[in-house]
Write a protein that holds these residues in place. Structure first.
Motif, mmCIF file in Angstrom:
data_model
loop_
_atom_site.group_PDB
_atom_site.id
_atom_site.type_symbol
_atom_site.label_atom_id
_atom_site.label_comp_id
_atom_site.label_asym_id
_atom_site.label_seq_id
_atom_site.Cartn_x
_atom_site.Cartn_y
_atom_site.Cartn_z
ATOM 1 N N VAL A 181 -10.717 -11.703 0.707
ATOM 2 C CA VAL A 181 -9.395 -11.097 0.677
ATOM 3 C C VAL A 181 -8.857 -11.071 2.100
ATOM 4 O O VAL A 181 -9.560 -10.639 3.020
ATOM 5 N N PRO A 182 -7.617 -11.498 2.325
ATOM 6 C CA PRO A 182 -7.054 -11.432 3.675
ATOM 7 C C PRO A 182 -7.095 -10.002 4.208
ATOM 8 O O PRO A 182 -6.835 -9.044 3.467
ATOM 9 N N ALA A 183 -7.418 -9.881 5.493
ATOM 10 C CA ALA A 183 -7.551 -8.546 6.083
ATOM 11 C C ALA A 183 -6.259 -7.753 5.964
ATOM 12 O O ALA A 183 -6.282 -6.534 5.737
ATOM 13 N N ALA A 184 -5.109 -8.415 6.093
ATOM 14 C CA ALA A 184 -3.824 -7.716 6.006
ATOM 15 C C ALA A 184 -3.647 -7.102 4.624
ATOM 16 O O ALA A 184 -3.142 -5.981 4.484
ATOM 17 N N VAL A 189 -3.851 -2.264 0.864
ATOM 18 C CA VAL A 189 -4.461 -1.556 -0.255
ATOM 19 C C VAL A 189 -5.119 -0.267 0.231
ATOM 20 O O VAL A 189 -5.010 0.786 -0.407
ATOM 21 N N SER A 190 -5.807 -0.338 1.366
ATOM 22 C CA SER A 190 -6.438 0.853 1.941
ATOM 23 C C SER A 190 -5.382 1.916 2.247
ATOM 24 O O SER A 190 -5.575 3.105 1.963
ATOM 25 N N PHE A 195 -2.619 6.957 0.912
ATOM 26 C CA PHE A 195 -1.372 7.671 0.625
ATOM 27 C C PHE A 195 -1.471 8.405 -0.712
ATOM 28 O O PHE A 195 -1.034 9.544 -0.840
ATOM 29 N N VAL A 196 -2.067 7.741 -1.707
ATOM 30 C CA VAL A 196 -2.239 8.379 -3.018
ATOM 31 C C VAL A 196 -3.148 9.590 -2.901
ATOM 32 O O VAL A 196 -2.862 10.665 -3.449
ATOM 33 N N PHE A 224 -2.164 -4.240 -5.290
ATOM 34 C CA PHE A 224 -3.186 -3.224 -5.544
ATOM 35 C C PHE A 224 -4.054 -3.610 -6.734
ATOM 36 O O PHE A 224 -5.286 -3.528 -6.667
ATOM 37 N N ARG A 225 -3.423 -4.031 -7.817
ATOM 38 C CA ARG A 225 -4.189 -4.370 -9.022
ATOM 39 C C ARG A 225 -5.124 -5.543 -8.777
ATOM 40 O O ARG A 225 -6.290 -5.526 -9.183
#
Length: 290
Positions: A181-184, A189-190, A195-196, A224-225
């Motif tokens: 997964v690209p770091a960006a 997502v992190s 935030f959630v 996110f999904r």
């Protein structure tokens, strides 16, 4: 078995590389920190409250999880244990395959029975702590700096072995196929997950989460999904359920008060989601937990 009563507070701890081997520390409150946490149980048992649910890690097992979920040690059967905390930002910089990184964004720890690997990692843990804690990597003393860099590479290799062993034991094919997964994207997502967790107790719309990471709502939901394996809406519900479970087990609050405190818009929504997650009513869950 030694037991500790947890208070109803959640302590925010700063992230940091932390290594410990020996008997478990007594914990008086729930806590969370932005690290990947690995628990190695060589002998004995660890009993946690994790995200509001009881969790037991047994002899020979390795548990790995993103420690941003509230958790606390409520008891142990005395033995030999080892803990390794790796800052989530450092973990992301390794660019690991998505099949290994995505499960850490879920609400549940990855637990694998691998006693040989646990013993192998634990044997090196104390040396890592000495080498990394001695100086900043790349600092003034070249010998110490080199030792720290080597220790960090060994820690990365150990974490990768744990995640690989876990993925082999619990295979879940990625919807996006192989690769990293690209770091960006992982940072986005992190940030959304953080935030959630910070705001799920209040009314929260997908647009609010997307705005926090400067994405459109549709793009935020897709990112996110595809990375975390759950929808943003499901993740908000997971956080609210975990908070409700924690309050049910650690406070005398009424179910109506808990429903409001955990962020549920109605008592019926609270009952539906908590009952589905616990497979029993909130009152039954509280009674059984106590």
């Amino acid at each position: 078995m030694t037991q500790w009563p947890l208070s109803d507070t959640v302590e925010e701890m700063p992230p940091g590389l932390w290594i410990r081997r020996g008997s478990p520390p007594a914990m008086l409150s729930m806590h969370r920190h932005d690290d990947v946490e690995i628990n190695l149980v060589l002998d004995g048992q660890l009993h946690y409250l994790f995200g509001g649910q009881p969790l037991t890690i047994r002899e020979g097992e390795i548990a790995v999880f993103w420690a941003a979920q509230p958790h606390g040690l409520v008891g142990s059967r005395t033995g030999d244990m080892c803990w390794v905390h790796v800052p989530f930002s450092l973990f992301l910089s390794w660019g690991l395959p998505e099949a290994q990184t995505a499960p850490l964004l879920s609400a549940q720890p990855l637990i694998t029975h691998a006693p040989d690997l646990a013993e192998r990692i634990a044997r090196s843990a104390e040396r890592w702590g000495e080498e990394v804690g001695g100086a900043e990597p790349g600092g003034g003393d070249d010998d110490v700096g080199d030792s720290a860099q080597i220790a960090l590479l060994e820690i990365q290799a150990a974490v990768r072995r744990v995640l690989r062993t876990s993925s082999l034991a619990h295979p879940e094919p990625s919807a996006d196929g192989p690769g990293s997964v690209p770091a960006a994207r992982l940072r986005q997502v992190s940030a959304m997950a953080q935030f959630v967790r910070d705001n799920h107790r209040s009314p929260l719309a997908i647009a609010d989460i997307a705005e926090a990471v400067h994405l459109t709502p549709s793009h935020a939901m897709t990112v996110f999904r595809r990375t975390a394996g759950v929808t943003l809406g499901d993740y908000v519900t997971m956080c609210r359920v975990a908070e409700a479970q924690r309050l049910l087990l650690t406070t005398p609050m009424t179910v109506t008060e808990i429903a409001e405190a955990a962020g549920f818009g109605s008592l019926s929504s609270f009952y539906a989601h908590v009952s589905a997650a616990c497979r029993m009513t909130p009152r039954e869950y509280r009674r059984q937990g106590r």
